[in-house]
Design a protein around this motif. Structure first.
Motif, short mmCIF file in Angstrom:
data_model
loop_
_atom_site.label_atom_id
_atom_site.label_comp_id
_atom_site.label_asym_id
_atom_site.label_seq_id
_atom_site.Cartn_x
_atom_site.Cartn_y
_atom_site.Cartn_z
N MET A 1 -17.34 -15.67 30.56
CA MET A 1 -16.07 -16.37 30.63
C MET A 1 -16.28 -17.84 30.26
O MET A 1 -17.21 -18.47 30.74
CB MET A 1 -15.48 -16.27 32.03
N ASN A 2 -15.42 -18.36 29.41
CA ASN A 2 -15.51 -19.76 29.01
C ASN A 2 -14.68 -20.62 29.96
O ASN A 2 -13.49 -20.42 30.12
CB ASN A 2 -14.99 -19.93 27.58
N LEU A 3 -15.34 -21.59 30.58
CA LEU A 3 -14.66 -22.52 31.47
C LEU A 3 -14.19 -23.73 30.68
O LEU A 3 -14.69 -24.03 29.60
CB LEU A 3 -15.60 -22.96 32.59
N SER A 4 -13.21 -24.42 31.24
CA SER A 4 -12.70 -25.63 30.60
C SER A 4 -13.74 -26.74 30.74
O SER A 4 -14.30 -26.96 31.81
CB SER A 4 -11.39 -26.06 31.27
N ARG A 5 -14.01 -27.43 29.64
CA ARG A 5 -15.00 -28.51 29.66
C ARG A 5 -14.31 -29.87 29.80
O ARG A 5 -14.71 -30.86 29.19
CB ARG A 5 -15.84 -28.47 28.39
N ASN A 6 -13.23 -29.90 30.57
CA ASN A 6 -12.54 -31.18 30.79
C ASN A 6 -13.17 -31.91 31.97
O ASN A 6 -14.30 -31.64 32.33
CB ASN A 6 -11.04 -30.95 30.99
N LYS A 7 -12.42 -32.81 32.59
CA LYS A 7 -12.99 -33.64 33.64
C LYS A 7 -13.20 -32.89 34.95
O LYS A 7 -13.87 -33.39 35.84
CB LYS A 7 -12.09 -34.86 33.87
N ARG A 8 -12.61 -31.72 35.11
CA ARG A 8 -12.79 -30.99 36.36
C ARG A 8 -14.21 -30.47 36.46
O ARG A 8 -14.70 -29.82 35.54
CB ARG A 8 -11.81 -29.81 36.45
N PRO A 9 -14.91 -30.71 37.58
CA PRO A 9 -16.27 -30.17 37.72
C PRO A 9 -16.27 -28.65 37.57
O PRO A 9 -15.37 -27.96 38.04
CB PRO A 9 -16.66 -30.58 39.14
N LEU A 10 -17.31 -28.14 36.92
CA LEU A 10 -17.39 -26.70 36.68
C LEU A 10 -17.45 -25.91 37.98
O LEU A 10 -16.88 -24.82 38.09
CB LEU A 10 -18.61 -26.38 35.82
N TYR A 11 -18.13 -26.46 38.99
CA TYR A 11 -18.25 -25.70 40.24
C TYR A 11 -16.90 -25.53 40.92
O TYR A 11 -16.65 -24.50 41.59
CB TYR A 11 -19.27 -26.35 41.18
N LEU A 12 -15.98 -26.51 40.76
CA LEU A 12 -14.65 -26.38 41.34
C LEU A 12 -13.84 -25.32 40.60
O LEU A 12 -13.06 -24.58 41.21
CB LEU A 12 -13.93 -27.72 41.32
N GLN A 13 -14.00 -25.25 39.28
CA GLN A 13 -13.31 -24.21 38.51
C GLN A 13 -13.78 -22.83 38.96
O GLN A 13 -12.97 -21.92 39.16
CB GLN A 13 -13.57 -24.40 37.02
N ILE A 14 -15.10 -22.68 39.12
CA ILE A 14 -15.64 -21.39 39.56
C ILE A 14 -15.19 -21.09 40.98
O ILE A 14 -14.82 -19.95 41.30
CB ILE A 14 -17.18 -21.40 39.47
N MET A 15 -15.18 -22.09 41.85
CA MET A 15 -14.72 -21.90 43.23
C MET A 15 -13.30 -21.35 43.26
O MET A 15 -13.00 -20.40 43.99
CB MET A 15 -14.78 -23.22 43.98
N ASN A 16 -12.41 -21.94 42.45
CA ASN A 16 -11.01 -21.50 42.45
C ASN A 16 -10.87 -20.09 41.89
O ASN A 16 -10.04 -19.31 42.35
CB ASN A 16 -10.16 -22.47 41.64
N ILE A 17 -11.67 -19.74 40.88
CA ILE A 17 -11.63 -18.40 40.33
C ILE A 17 -12.09 -17.38 41.37
O ILE A 17 -11.46 -16.33 41.57
CB ILE A 17 -12.48 -18.31 39.05
N LEU A 18 -13.20 -17.67 42.04
CA LEU A 18 -13.70 -16.76 43.06
C LEU A 18 -12.72 -16.64 44.23
O LEU A 18 -12.50 -15.55 44.76
CB LEU A 18 -15.07 -17.24 43.57
N LYS A 19 -12.12 -17.77 44.62
CA LYS A 19 -11.15 -17.73 45.71
C LYS A 19 -9.95 -16.85 45.34
O LYS A 19 -9.47 -16.06 46.14
CB LYS A 19 -10.66 -19.14 46.06
N ASP A 20 -9.48 -17.00 44.11
CA ASP A 20 -8.34 -16.20 43.67
C ASP A 20 -8.70 -14.71 43.67
O ASP A 20 -7.88 -13.87 44.04
CB ASP A 20 -7.91 -16.64 42.27
N ARG A 21 -9.91 -14.38 43.28
CA ARG A 21 -10.33 -12.98 43.32
C ARG A 21 -10.38 -12.46 44.75
O ARG A 21 -10.02 -11.31 45.01
CB ARG A 21 -11.71 -12.84 42.66
N ILE A 22 -10.82 -13.30 45.68
CA ILE A 22 -10.84 -12.90 47.09
C ILE A 22 -9.42 -12.66 47.59
O ILE A 22 -9.13 -11.64 48.24
CB ILE A 22 -11.54 -13.98 47.94
N LEU A 23 -8.50 -13.59 47.30
CA LEU A 23 -7.13 -13.48 47.78
C LEU A 23 -6.38 -12.31 47.17
O LEU A 23 -5.39 -11.84 47.74
CB LEU A 23 -6.38 -14.78 47.50
N HIS A 24 -6.82 -11.84 45.99
CA HIS A 24 -6.15 -10.73 45.33
C HIS A 24 -6.91 -9.41 45.46
O HIS A 24 -6.60 -8.44 44.78
CB HIS A 24 -5.90 -11.05 43.85
#
Length: 237
Positions: free
Chosen positions: A1-24
């Motif tokens: 999976m390609n993450l956004s290379r903008n100013k958001r830290p990569l670990y926060l992007q991964i955290m939100n993806i994993l959290k969304d998978r948990i919630l769903h």
């Protein structure tokens, strides 16, 4: 999976993806999430990036890391600002269902004069179309309309992230929601996407989402195939 290379830290992007998978329900309560090497390979990131994402989720109470036993899901409900309110998807996951989101479109569109999106956002706005699957069967069709300023946000990973959490990652905090419900017949082509016959009764939910200043940020129209499952609002007292 390609993450956004903008100013958001990569670990926060991964955290939100994993959290969304948990919630769903992709990672059910009591089960282990994929191993760190698997996540490193999936997201094409370093070990420390994955570990930081897991550390954040553990601090929020979603995960528990055991020595040699993997990382277990120990909570699958979010901490809502409406403290006694549970998101509909959380209710479904608690009942044992699995939710899968499919991004269909994300683009700037021209609104027709006289339509509700035109009245809310003017001639042009940012449009997102998504389909939710309940245990792999089409269940909800969503049309999201956002102010044009939102078009600068990268929304390519909405198969794996919550729209609202992605907005918060960019400093846009939604403070107020208004929902309206109606019974409608299945409009075309939504009936095809939900795999129901034309004229089938559906639940339609309109949502207006406002920021802390009272400005309308997002308007959405959701069509629910309630023959599969009723819409539920669940409050804990």
């Amino acid at each position: 999976m390609n993450l956004s290379r903008n100013k958001r830290p990569l670990y926060l992007q991964i955290m939100n993806i994993l959290k969304d998978r948990i919630l769903h329900g992709v990672y059910p309560l009591g089960t282990n999430i994929p191993s760190e090497p698997q996540l490193e390979q999936e997201f094409n990131v370093s070990k420390i990036t994955v570990r930081n994402a897991i550390k954040e989720l553990a601090q929020e109470g979603y995960l528990e890391k055991g020595s040699g036993k993997g990382t277990k899901v120990i909570r699958n409900a979010s901490l809502s600002k409406l403290s006694k309110w549970k998101r509909f998807t959380e209710v479904l996951v608690e009942e044992g269902y699995r939710i899968h989101k499919q991004l269909l479109r994300a683009e700037i569109v021209t609104n027709m004069a006289g339509t509700l999106p035109y009245q809310l956002f003017g001639e042009r706005c940012f449009y997102i179309e998504r389909l939710y699957h309940l245990n792999e069967k089409p269940y909800i069709h969503y049309s999201h309309y956002l102010s044009l300023q939102m078009s600068t946000i990268e929304l390519t990973d909405l198969n794996d992230q919550s729209l609202y959490e992605l907005l918060e990652d960019h400093g846009i905090v939604l403070e107020k929601y208004r929902d309206e419900f109606a019974a409608v017949t299945a409009p075309s082509p939504i009936d095809d996407m939900l795999q129901v016959k034309a004229g089938t009764p559906l639940l339609k939910r309109l949502r207006y989402s406002y920021d802390e200043h009272g400005a309308l940020i997002e308007f959405s129209a959701g069509h629910y195939s309630t023959e599969m499952h009723n819409y539920v609002v669940n409050y804990d007292i």
